[in-house]
Design an enzyme around this catalytic site. Structure first.
Site, PDB file in Angstrom:
ATOM      1  N   HIS A 141      -1.329   8.346   5.810  1.00  0.00           N
ATOM      2  CA  HIS A 141      -0.110   7.686   5.439  1.00  0.00           C
ATOM      3  C   HIS A 141       0.730   8.342   4.870  1.00  0.00           C
ATOM      4  O   HIS A 141       1.498   7.786   3.879  1.00  0.00           O
ATOM      5  CB  HIS A 141      -0.787   6.456   4.426  1.00  0.00           C
ATOM      6  CG  HIS A 141      -1.455   5.565   4.925  1.00  0.00           C
ATOM      7  ND1 HIS A 141      -1.693   5.277   6.377  1.00  0.00           N
ATOM      8  CD2 HIS A 141      -2.208   4.569   4.375  1.00  0.00           C
ATOM      9  CE1 HIS A 141      -2.523   4.234   6.601  1.00  0.00           C
ATOM     10  NE2 HIS A 141      -2.966   3.958   5.568  1.00  0.00           N
ATOM     11  N   HIS A 215       2.387  -1.856   5.460  1.00  0.00           N
ATOM     12  CA  HIS A 215       0.907  -1.963   5.067  1.00  0.00           C
ATOM     13  C   HIS A 215       0.620  -3.249   4.044  1.00  0.00           C
ATOM     14  O   HIS A 215       0.238  -3.325   3.334  1.00  0.00           O
ATOM     15  CB  HIS A 215       0.766  -0.637   4.297  1.00  0.00           C
ATOM     16  CG  HIS A 215      -0.916  -0.357   4.300  1.00  0.00           C
ATOM     17  ND1 HIS A 215      -1.935  -0.991   3.593  1.00  0.00           N
ATOM     18  CD2 HIS A 215      -1.575   0.342   4.956  1.00  0.00           C
ATOM     19  CE1 HIS A 215      -2.893  -0.348   3.806  1.00  0.00           C
ATOM     20  NE2 HIS A 215      -2.899   0.637   4.826  1.00  0.00           N
ATOM     21  N   GLU A 354      -1.692  -3.400  11.116  1.00  0.00           N
ATOM     22  CA  GLU A 354      -0.703  -2.139  11.014  1.00  0.00           C
ATOM     23  C   GLU A 354      -0.359  -1.874  12.438  1.00  0.00           C
ATOM     24  O   GLU A 354      -1.062  -1.338  13.034  1.00  0.00           O
ATOM     25  CB  GLU A 354      -1.140  -1.066  10.325  1.00  0.00           C
ATOM     26  CG  GLU A 354      -1.981  -1.370   8.845  1.00  0.00           C
ATOM     27  CD  GLU A 354      -2.578  -0.253   8.284  1.00  0.00           C
ATOM     28  OE1 GLU A 354      -2.557   0.783   8.500  1.00  0.00           O
ATOM     29  OE2 GLU A 354      -3.761  -0.505   7.817  1.00  0.00           O
TER      30      GLU A 354
HETATM   31  C1  BGC Z   1      -6.522   2.468   6.540  1.00  0.00           C
HETATM   32  C2  BGC Z   1      -7.963   2.794   5.555  1.00  0.00           C
HETATM   33  C3  BGC Z   1      -7.439   2.975   4.255  1.00  0.00           C
HETATM   34  C4  BGC Z   1      -6.319   2.254   3.795  1.00  0.00           C
HETATM   35  C5  BGC Z   1      -5.855   2.722   2.558  1.00  0.00           C
HETATM   36  C6  BGC Z   1      -5.604   1.732   5.957  1.00  0.00           C
HETATM   37  O1  BGC Z   1      -4.719   1.569   6.595  1.00  0.00           O
HETATM   38  O2  BGC Z   1      -7.053   2.380   7.810  1.00  0.00           O
HETATM   39  O3  BGC Z   1      -8.698   3.529   6.162  1.00  0.00           O
HETATM   40  O4  BGC Z   1      -8.359   3.026   3.434  1.00  0.00           O
HETATM   41  O5  BGC Z   1      -5.322   2.068   4.662  1.00  0.00           O
HETATM   42  O6  BGC Z   1      -5.540   1.692   1.594  1.00  0.00           O
END
Ligand code: BGC
Length: 392
Positions: A141, A215, A354
């Site tokens: 991310h 998210h 997402e």
């Molecule tokens: C991911 C998870 C991750 C989370 C973080 C998601 O987009 O797929 O693996 O733990 O984001 O909060």
């Protein structure tokens, strides 16, 4: 395995939002004279003193989204249930300080790269780039300080009769290890058709990977009353991407039929989530990319997923221009976060849908490219559309 979809013994009827009446003071009414609006209030300051604002967007039917210019976070999103009662359908915190302290990306914009890049490394034009590693040995991310943790320049706009918030940010060359100055614009619009529409744009002065997403953790019960295991989900996909122990795709595209990953027709999320399946064990539940099969022309949105909370009747459709969707069933919440109104978010208390390109694409040439080159324009659109379905 349980049947691959729930036998829906109730009939559902789509209702127009806003034609309900109610006495609860949380209930808002559609009103012919109501207009889309956006207001701005001071929300607090970051530890370095930078001030942060909170914008309240309303549409003509009384839906309301509060969005901050810190991380572009959708802090709350009020939509009506089948009785017209407006309640908040996203997880998050009551204060800016809590978001700054520790958040699992609640409601934020994610970038430069939504999802994981293996070993925080990729090669471009013969050069190796090393990114911040913030998820074991991998990059997740956007790194240690991704787009969820920066302050965006915010400009509200109601000129089209809808409430929009324009957010811009210039990510400098080298930020979190990525090449190129990346100019990013994200526009949130709370449309008068009861949609939260998100459009993303970017340009660069050096080749660089870009994969932007949102998210939000949805819990359609309103006020996060229970977990999301009874929510009925459908995903319009042809397959999913199995992962390794670091949740990096192995490169295989696996068919859905006969697997717990089959959401081709609506199925309660809890039906198969504990099925004895190595992929579910690796993700502690669903935490995978589905390859969408909505065959849309480039630049046009197609239907990616639907979500229904049968109890409240809240129904959400996800439309996107993207080729994939990460369905994350909130497996790592672990009761670690005390959220809005003091509600402790246990595992599976919220779910993320997402929309994005595939994880680790810079290292997987068989995946659709995520490389933006100078002179080209990155653009992507996702729409979360809200309505209700009523049990008869
Ligand atoms: C991911 C998870 C991750 C989370 C973080 C998601 O987009 O797929 O693996 O733990 O984001 O909060």
């Amino acid at each position: 395995m349980k049947p691959s979809f729930s036998i829906i013994t109730i009939f559902v009827l789509a209702l127009q939002i806003g034609c309900q009446s109610g006495s609860n003071n949380q209930t808002k009414h559609a009103n012919e004279t109501m207009k889309a609006n956006i207001t701005k209030t001071a929300w607090g300051a970051l530890p370095d003193g930078t001030t942060v604002d909170l914008f309240t967007l309303t549409n003509k039917n009384g839906l309301e989204a509060k969005i901050s210019n810190y991380g572009g976070i959708v802090v709350s999103l009020f939509t009506p249930d089948m009785n017209g009662k407006m309640e908040d359908i996203v997880l998050g915190f009551d204060s800016l300080d809590e978001y700054v302290k520790d958040t699992p990306y609640f409601g934020s914009i994610v970038g430069r790269y939504g999802n994981r890049i293996a070993k925080g490394r990729f090669e471009l034009k013969g050069k190796t780039y090393n990114l911040a590693k913030n998820d074991g040995e991998n990059h997740l991310h956007g790194g240690l300080k991704g787009f969820d943790k920066v302050v965006w320049e915010a400009v509200p706009d109601t000129s089209s009769g809808e409430a929009s918030l324009n957010l811009t940010y210039v990510s400098p060359d080298g930020e979190e290890g990525y090449p190129g100055n990346l100019e990013v614009r994200v526009v949130y619009t709370l449309t008068n058709q009861d949609e939260l529409k998100i459009t993303y744009f970017a340009t660069t002065d050096k080749q660089t990977p870009v994969n932007l997403t949102h998210h939000g953790y949805f819990n359609l019960t309103g006020g996060a009353k229970r977990d999301i295991l009874a929510h009925e989900l459908s995903i319009n996909a042809s397959g999913f991407l199995p992962v390794d122990s670091g949740l990096i795709p192995t490169g295989e595209l696996r068919a859905l039929n006969g697997t717990p990953f089959n959401f081709k027709t609506p199925k309660p999320i809890g039906n198969d989530i504990n099925f004895d399946d190595i992929q579910l064990k690796l993700g502690l539940g669903y935490d995978h990319t589905w390859v969408l099969s909505n065959h849309k022309p480039i630049g046009e949105v197609g239907l990616a997923a639907t979500l229904l909370d049968p109890e409240s009747g809240r129904y959400m459709e996800v439309w996107t221009t993207e080729p994939g969707i990460q369905f994350y069933s909130g497996n790592f919440l672990h009761g670690k976060y005390k959220g809005k109104g003091g509600v402790v978010y246990q595992d599976r208390w919220g779910l993320c849908l997402e929309t994005q390109h595939f994880p680790d694409s810079p290292n997987r040439l068989i995946f659709p490219s995520t490389i933006l080159v100078p002179g080209d324009h990155y653009s992507s659109t996702t729409i979360y559309k809200f309505s209700v379905k009523r049990k008869l």
